[in-house]
Design an enzyme around this catalytic site. Sequence first.
Site, mmCIF file in Angstrom:
data_model
loop_
_atom_site.group_PDB
_atom_site.id
_atom_site.type_symbol
_atom_site.label_atom_id
_atom_site.label_comp_id
_atom_site.label_asym_id
_atom_site.label_seq_id
_atom_site.Cartn_x
_atom_site.Cartn_y
_atom_site.Cartn_z
ATOM 1 N N HIS A 512 -3.525 6.349 -3.915
ATOM 2 C CA HIS A 512 -2.216 5.698 -3.950
ATOM 3 C C HIS A 512 -1.570 5.614 -2.566
ATOM 4 C CE1 HIS A 512 1.058 3.826 -5.901
ATOM 5 N NE2 HIS A 512 0.924 4.411 -7.074
ATOM 6 N N ASP A 516 -1.708 0.300 -3.531
ATOM 7 C CA ASP A 516 -0.652 0.293 -4.540
ATOM 8 C C ASP A 516 -1.211 -0.211 -5.867
ATOM 9 O OD1 ASP A 516 1.224 1.201 -2.702
ATOM 10 O OD2 ASP A 516 1.725 -0.831 -2.049
#
Length: 539
Positions: A512, A516
């Site tokens: 992450h 995204d």
Amino acid sequence: MASRIINHSKKLKHVSALLRRDHAVAVRCFSNSTQPSLIGKEDIFKARLNYSSVERISKCVTGNVTMLSGISTTSTKLSSTMAGPKLFKEFISSQMRSVRGFSSSSDLPPHQEIGMPSLSPTMTEGNIARWLKKEGDKVAPGEVLCEVETDKATVEMECMEEGFLAKIVKEEGAKEIQVGEVIAITVEDEEDIQKFKDYTPSSGTGPAAPEAKPAPSPPKEEKVEKPASAPEAKISKPSSAPSEDRIFASPLARKLAEDNNVPLSSIKGTGPEGRIVKADVEDFLASGSKETTAKPSKQVDSKVPALDYVDIPHTQIRKVTASRLAFSKQTIPHYYLTVDTCVDKMMGLRSQLNSFQEASGGKRISVNDLVIKAAALALRKVPQCNSSWTDEYIRQFKNVNINVAVQTENGLYVPVVKDADKKGLSAIGEEVRFLAQKAKENSLKPEDYEGGTFTVSNLGGPFGIKQFCAVINPPQAAILAIGSAEKRVVPGAGPDQYNVASYMSVTLSCDHRVIDGAIGAEWLKAFKGYIETPESMLL
């Protein structure tokens, strides 16, 4: 007079350290780019070498002087017309370079200590799988000395220079050898081999001397502890005597204890000043009956048979896999995206291509080959997923190199198919089969598994796993987990029409910090498009 003698003795005590310091200063000065003065330093070299710097240069004017650098040898010719500080500086610098990597002593000729090399970026230690040369053998550049088991594969260690293998320090099968630790000795002359028969590598005797100085301190500590322990013994004896000599108890409590054969010393009194009363004896008898009833259960528990097991030692690949995966789960914020893809068209295209392959004598194309190609093209379309995280920036790669997870008896390997987006399905299939075979033979080289930017792990075809989440292979930012294909009933064109189609579940594990959620979803959309419309991969 006495104070003068004491002062001189203190100076003589550190004379060896002063000489070493002055010698180091002189060498450091001559190795710098500035022109030093020989005044004061020349005497040090004269004392250590038995002649001055100019005399040392004159002794080297005999012609060719052979000097060793690493394992290689070079010849330097000194002109008789050269003299003075500049030549002396250059000569000292060359001598410093010539002895680098060598150990020398008064009874041993010049020799090379070969250390355990670092054969991969993550390697900190290695094992000697087997020696291909034995002591006394002549070695030449490019010849294999031994096979080293690294953290990822077994790699051949080649000799860089010509010489003779004088001593094997780490025998075949030696394990957990640190990088840089001496494993063998080589010499230039064959007659020097016997001089290293009983050789052991130097372990640094310098630090051992200071450690011997604190030895006299333990007797001082013992003298201090003895007076402290003596008073404690004197105090403890009077305190324990009253409790053992007399036990205070009421007459009724004594009689009750005697009738039940209970020693008063085992009963704790609750009366005034610890006096044992009747209630204390009754409580003791009641608790004693409970303990007797609990004893059989303890005996039953003690009869439980011991577990039968075997301890399997860790292999290098198992240790590095454990450390890297633990590092990945502890430091990388994983999240997972799963999508179902219809593979009917892909399977139809595969059947057509395999017909052409069989007709031309080529190898069959597997589902995994099509998956690798589709993943590579999706990475080219969504390059954000072809990246890795660093503390200063996100590095986005222009090359699309796909690591393919291969399970072997030795452990999990991830050989790399480089530039998979530019290769055809046949070339990808050939390369995957070749690398998988090398992995099973434990013969992968560093270039076979380094440089990957994305990983594909397939447990569907070989094992029938429907869906799973893979652990990211650092420093990469994503890994694709491929499940098995299964037939499902899906709605047809009409309200009462149903069709049967094959669907395959794929899960993308993302870092992450780099990818995204929307970017990961965009990549999966591109991948699904290539799988469900496989003809687009040919464009």
